[in-house]
Design a protein around this motif. Structure first.
Motif, PDB file in Angstrom:
ATOM      1  N   TYR A   1       0.823  -1.200   0.000  1.00 55.99           N
ATOM      2  CA  TYR A   1       0.000   0.000   0.000  1.00 55.99           C
ATOM      3  C   TYR A   1       0.862   1.255   0.000  1.00 55.99           C
ATOM      4  O   TYR A   1       2.008   1.245   0.469  1.00 55.99           O
ATOM      5  CB  TYR A   1      -0.923   0.021   1.232  1.00 55.99           C
ATOM      6  N   ARG A   2       0.276   2.315  -0.536  1.00 56.03           N
ATOM      7  CA  ARG A   2       0.923   3.623  -0.466  1.00 56.03           C
ATOM      8  C   ARG A   2      -0.144   4.701  -0.297  1.00 56.03           C
ATOM      9  O   ARG A   2      -1.315   4.496  -0.646  1.00 56.03           O
ATOM     10  CB  ARG A   2       1.763   3.908  -1.710  1.00 56.03           C
ATOM     11  N   ASP A   3       0.297   5.853   0.220  1.00 54.86           N
ATOM     12  CA  ASP A   3      -0.580   7.001   0.423  1.00 54.86           C
ATOM     13  C   ASP A   3      -0.363   7.973  -0.731  1.00 54.86           C
ATOM     14  O   ASP A   3       0.698   8.571  -0.856  1.00 54.86           O
ATOM     15  CB  ASP A   3      -0.237   7.675   1.752  1.00 54.86           C
ATOM     16  N   ALA A   4      -1.369   8.109  -1.583  1.00 56.51           N
ATOM     17  CA  ALA A   4      -1.276   8.988  -2.751  1.00 56.51           C
ATOM     18  C   ALA A   4      -2.083  10.250  -2.492  1.00 56.51           C
ATOM     19  O   ALA A   4      -3.241  10.363  -2.882  1.00 56.51           O
ATOM     20  CB  ALA A   4      -1.783   8.283  -4.009  1.00 56.51           C
ATOM     21  N   ALA A   5      -1.470  11.208  -1.805  1.00 55.63           N
ATOM     22  CA  ALA A   5      -2.105  12.502  -1.534  1.00 55.63           C
ATOM     23  C   ALA A   5      -3.466  12.333  -0.870  1.00 55.63           C
ATOM     24  O   ALA A   5      -4.451  12.958  -1.259  1.00 55.63           O
ATOM     25  CB  ALA A   5      -2.227  13.319  -2.815  1.00 55.63           C
ATOM     26  N   GLY A   6      -3.527  11.450   0.116  1.00 57.12           N
ATOM     27  CA  GLY A   6      -4.766  11.270   0.856  1.00 57.12           C
ATOM     28  C   GLY A   6      -5.617  10.113   0.394  1.00 57.12           C
ATOM     29  O   GLY A   6      -6.611   9.779   1.031  1.00 57.12           O
ATOM     30  N   ILE A   7      -5.249   9.462  -0.726  1.00 53.38           N
ATOM     31  CA  ILE A   7      -5.976   8.296  -1.227  1.00 53.38           C
ATOM     32  C   ILE A   7      -5.091   7.070  -1.057  1.00 53.38           C
ATOM     33  O   ILE A   7      -3.947   7.053  -1.497  1.00 53.38           O
ATOM     34  CB  ILE A   7      -6.358   8.470  -2.713  1.00 53.38           C
ATOM     35  N   LEU A   8      -5.606   6.039  -0.409  1.00 53.35           N
ATOM     36  CA  LEU A   8      -4.854   4.814  -0.215  1.00 53.35           C
ATOM     37  C   LEU A   8      -4.889   3.997  -1.502  1.00 53.35           C
ATOM     38  O   LEU A   8      -5.956   3.792  -2.090  1.00 53.35           O
ATOM     39  CB  LEU A   8      -5.455   4.016   0.936  1.00 53.35           C
ATOM     40  N   GLN A   9      -3.702   3.561  -1.956  1.00 56.46           N
ATOM     41  CA  GLN A   9      -3.610   2.768  -3.178  1.00 56.46           C
ATOM     42  C   GLN A   9      -2.907   1.446  -2.889  1.00 56.46           C
ATOM     43  O   GLN A   9      -2.009   1.381  -2.053  1.00 56.46           O
ATOM     44  CB  GLN A   9      -2.850   3.524  -4.272  1.00 56.46           C
ATOM     45  N   ARG A  10      -3.324   0.416  -3.619  1.00 54.49           N
ATOM     46  CA  ARG A  10      -2.774  -0.937  -3.450  1.00 54.49           C
ATOM     47  C   ARG A  10      -2.119  -1.372  -4.740  1.00 54.49           C
ATOM     48  O   ARG A  10      -2.655  -1.161  -5.830  1.00 54.49           O
ATOM     49  CB  ARG A  10      -3.902  -1.908  -3.068  1.00 54.49           C
ATOM     50  N   TRP A  11      -0.934  -1.992  -4.623  1.00 57.23           N
ATOM     51  CA  TRP A  11      -0.248  -2.540  -5.790  1.00 57.23           C
ATOM     52  C   TRP A  11      -0.835  -3.914  -6.101  1.00 57.23           C
ATOM     53  O   TRP A  11      -0.840  -4.820  -5.248  1.00 57.23           O
ATOM     54  CB  TRP A  11       1.249  -2.667  -5.505  1.00 57.23           C
TER      55      TRP A  11
ATOM     56  N   PRO B   1     -11.155   1.921  -2.046  1.00 50.76           N
ATOM     57  CA  PRO B   1     -11.351   0.481  -1.989  1.00 50.76           C
ATOM     58  C   PRO B   1     -11.650  -0.111  -3.352  1.00 50.76           C
ATOM     59  O   PRO B   1     -12.368   0.482  -4.151  1.00 50.76           O
ATOM     60  CB  PRO B   1     -12.558   0.341  -1.071  1.00 50.76           C
ATOM     61  N   LYS B   2     -11.107  -1.283  -3.607  1.00 50.24           N
ATOM     62  CA  LYS B   2     -11.363  -2.000  -4.847  1.00 50.24           C
ATOM     63  C   LYS B   2     -12.295  -3.179  -4.632  1.00 50.24           C
ATOM     64  O   LYS B   2     -12.931  -3.647  -5.551  1.00 50.24           O
ATOM     65  CB  LYS B   2     -10.027  -2.482  -5.427  1.00 50.24           C
ATOM     66  N   ALA B   3     -12.359  -3.650  -3.415  1.00 50.02           N
ATOM     67  CA  ALA B   3     -13.125  -4.868  -3.131  1.00 50.02           C
ATOM     68  C   ALA B   3     -14.609  -4.672  -3.394  1.00 50.02           C
ATOM     69  O   ALA B   3     -15.108  -3.551  -3.494  1.00 50.02           O
ATOM     70  CB  ALA B   3     -12.918  -5.271  -1.678  1.00 50.02           C
ATOM     71  N   ILE B   4     -15.325  -5.750  -3.537  1.00 49.32           N
ATOM     72  CA  ILE B   4     -16.773  -5.705  -3.782  1.00 49.32           C
ATOM     73  C   ILE B   4     -17.448  -4.908  -2.673  1.00 49.32           C
ATOM     74  O   ILE B   4     -17.208  -5.132  -1.493  1.00 49.32           O
ATOM     75  CB  ILE B   4     -17.350  -7.124  -3.862  1.00 49.32           C
ATOM     76  N   GLY B   5     -18.302  -3.993  -3.064  1.00 52.34           N
ATOM     77  CA  GLY B   5     -19.000  -3.148  -2.105  1.00 52.34           C
ATOM     78  C   GLY B   5     -18.326  -1.818  -1.884  1.00 52.34           C
ATOM     79  O   GLY B   5     -18.928  -0.893  -1.362  1.00 52.34           O
ATOM     80  N   GLY B   6     -17.064  -1.697  -2.292  1.00 49.90           N
ATOM     81  CA  GLY B   6     -16.361  -0.438  -2.101  1.00 49.90           C
ATOM     82  C   GLY B   6     -16.718   0.560  -3.185  1.00 49.90           C
ATOM     83  O   GLY B   6     -16.852   0.210  -4.358  1.00 49.90           O
ATOM     84  N   ILE B   7     -16.921   1.818  -2.824  1.00 47.10           N
ATOM     85  CA  ILE B   7     -17.223   2.871  -3.793  1.00 47.10           C
ATOM     86  C   ILE B   7     -15.913   3.525  -4.199  1.00 47.10           C
ATOM     87  O   ILE B   7     -15.200   4.088  -3.369  1.00 47.10           O
ATOM     88  CB  ILE B   7     -18.196   3.898  -3.206  1.00 47.10           C
ATOM     89  N   ALA B   8     -15.590   3.440  -5.472  1.00 49.30           N
ATOM     90  CA  ALA B   8     -14.338   3.983  -5.969  1.00 49.30           C
ATOM     91  C   ALA B   8     -14.405   5.511  -5.984  1.00 49.30           C
ATOM     92  O   ALA B   8     -15.470   6.096  -6.179  1.00 49.30           O
ATOM     93  CB  ALA B   8     -14.064   3.458  -7.376  1.00 49.30           C
ATOM     94  N   PRO B   9     -13.267   6.179  -5.799  1.00 45.18           N
ATOM     95  CA  PRO B   9     -13.264   7.638  -5.809  1.00 45.18           C
ATOM     96  C   PRO B   9     -13.430   8.202  -7.213  1.00 45.18           C
ATOM     97  O   PRO B   9     -13.197   7.503  -8.210  1.00 45.18           O
ATOM     98  CB  PRO B   9     -11.885   7.993  -5.233  1.00 45.18           C
ATOM     99  N   SER B  10     -13.829   9.464  -7.283  1.00 43.54           N
ATOM    100  CA  SER B  10     -13.966  10.145  -8.570  1.00 43.54           C
ATOM    101  C   SER B  10     -12.635  10.107  -9.299  1.00 43.54           C
ATOM    102  O   SER B  10     -11.574  10.273  -8.706  1.00 43.54           O
ATOM    103  CB  SER B  10     -14.393  11.595  -8.347  1.00 43.54           C
ATOM    104  N   GLY B  11     -12.670   9.864 -10.604  1.00 44.91           N
ATOM    105  CA  GLY B  11     -11.445   9.818 -11.381  1.00 44.91           C
ATOM    106  C   GLY B  11     -10.942   8.418 -11.645  1.00 44.91           C
ATOM    107  O   GLY B  11     -10.018   8.233 -12.436  1.00 44.91           O
TER     108      GLY B  11
END
Length: 397
Positions: free
Chosen positions: A195-205, A214-224
């Protein structure tokens, strides 16, 4: 030996043994498959080794900790701590050309570098003056670049010195222990699940790219988020939700409406229409336009693909009692059978129009048009409860 362990042998544990085994606590390099098993990600622990230009030609590198990976994989990774600020003096600029100097953290290990020196040091490497200056190569040792400093020609303490606010470019990158969440940098991920912190958004490799959580089922992806990870995933647009249908983001029924309505409703706004020709009706009064898609006169550009409920009415003054009166809503200038209405004239105002469900694509242009078959021009009618109106409501994808 090819299998090493720290603090196992009763005697004879080497410095290499210690470096290589302690590297199990460090994040792997991850920049290539060959590098990952034994090479560690070099870098500075967040917040350390900050540069301060405290004097015209002097820079101070503050305290901090860092990881310096040995040039030779067998060297392992060196854990370095700078426990007191290091002050470096920049030589005056060349009379003719600019140059670029390099500040780096270096570990010089005689066992590998054959220099006769074994030390860890923050050092300044002077660049070569040139019409097109480049970063100088590092001397012997395993190194981690920290900063480059542009030294313009003629620079000295007497001319004001280095413009620290603009001359310095950071070259180092952050590093954390294995499993730690790392600040954003240009590095690839080292392992799936990092994981990394991308300007306030958590990202997973995910093994190939950084994916916003979040990418998992049920997670709402951020705008963009460019593409959904599974059919049925939702994305927050800032004004509503979209659903990934496996190929594209679609707006969902009931979660985000688009409304538009505009009218010609006062006597001052009335319009004169020629006979036997369809004429776009001006609608200067806008009641609502959620998407700011109306041009202010006659045309509404559809902002979203899907099913729309359209309403259109044209009201005519009692200029004559003969002929027909008509209204229609066109799409890209083309008549639509479901949105065309005709009525005979009568003694009094005549209102013609209706509504229909129509599937439209983003970018389609809507107009309300009027028509009559009287022998002379006829005016539209506004005021006293009468108007010409075009309204549109998005229903679903």
């Amino acid at each position: 030996m090819t299998v090493r362990a720290a603090w196992l042998l009763p005697e004879g544990q080497t410095r290499e043994d210690t470096r290589l085994t302690l590297a199990a606590l460090l994040t792997p390099s991850g920049q290539s498959a060959e590098e990952t098993p034994l090479r560690s990600r070099a870098g500075v622990l967040p917040g350390g080794l900050l540069l301060n230009g405290g004097a015209p030609m002097q820079a101070t590198v503050g305290t901090g900790r860092a990881i310096v990976q040995g040039k030779d994989t067998a060297q392992g990774a060196y854990l370095v701590a700078v426990t007191a600020p290091e002050t470096l003096t920049i030589e005056d600029g060349n009379a003719q050309y600019d140059r670029i100097d390099l500040i780096e953290l270096a570990v010089v290990d005689d066992a590998y570098d054959r220099t006769g020196t074994t030390e860890a040091v923050v050092r300044l490497v002077k660049g070569q003056p040139s019409a097109t200056p480049v970063v100088p190569p590092s001397p012997a040792g395993s190194t981690l670049p920290l900063y480059t400093i542009k030294v313009p020609k003629g620079t000295s303490a007497g001319t004001g010195g280095i413009a620290w606010a603009t001359a310095v470019t950071p070259q180092h990158w952050p590093v954390v222990a294995l499993g730690g969440i790392m600040p954003t940098s240009g590095y690839k991920g080292a392992y799936t699940g990092q994981y990394r912190d991308a300007a306030g958004i958590l990202q997973r490799w995910d093994g190939t790219t950084w994916v916003s959580y979040p990418k998992a089922i049920g997670g709402i992806a951020p705008s963009g988020t460019a593409a959904g990870s599974h059919t049925g995933q939702f994305r927050d647009t800032g004004s509503g939700l979209q659903r990934w249908d496996g190929a594209a983001w679609q707006y969902t029924e009931g979660t985000s409406k688009v409304l538009f309505g505009a009218s010609q409703w006062t006597t001052a706004q009335q319009q004169t229409l020629a006979a036997n020709t369809w004429t776009a009706i001006s609608l200067p009064t806008v009641e609502f336009d959620d998407a700011s898609a109306f041009n202010g006169t006659t045309t509404y550009t559809v902002p979203r693909t899907g099913w729309w409920r359209l309403n259109g009415h044209a009201t005519y003054a009692n200029d004559a009692q003969t002929g027909m009166r008509g209204a229609r809503i066109t799409v890209n200038g083309t008549n639509q059978p479901r949105t065309t209405w005709l009525s005979p004239a009568g003694n009094g105002a005549v209102c013609v129009g209706g509504s229909a469900l129509v599937r439209l694509a983003a970018g389609d242009a809507l107009q309300l048009q009027g028509y009559h078959t009287h022998t002379a021009s006829v005016r539209t009618l506004g005021g006293s409860g009468y108007s010409c109106t075009l309204a549109a409501e998005w229903i679903r994808s």
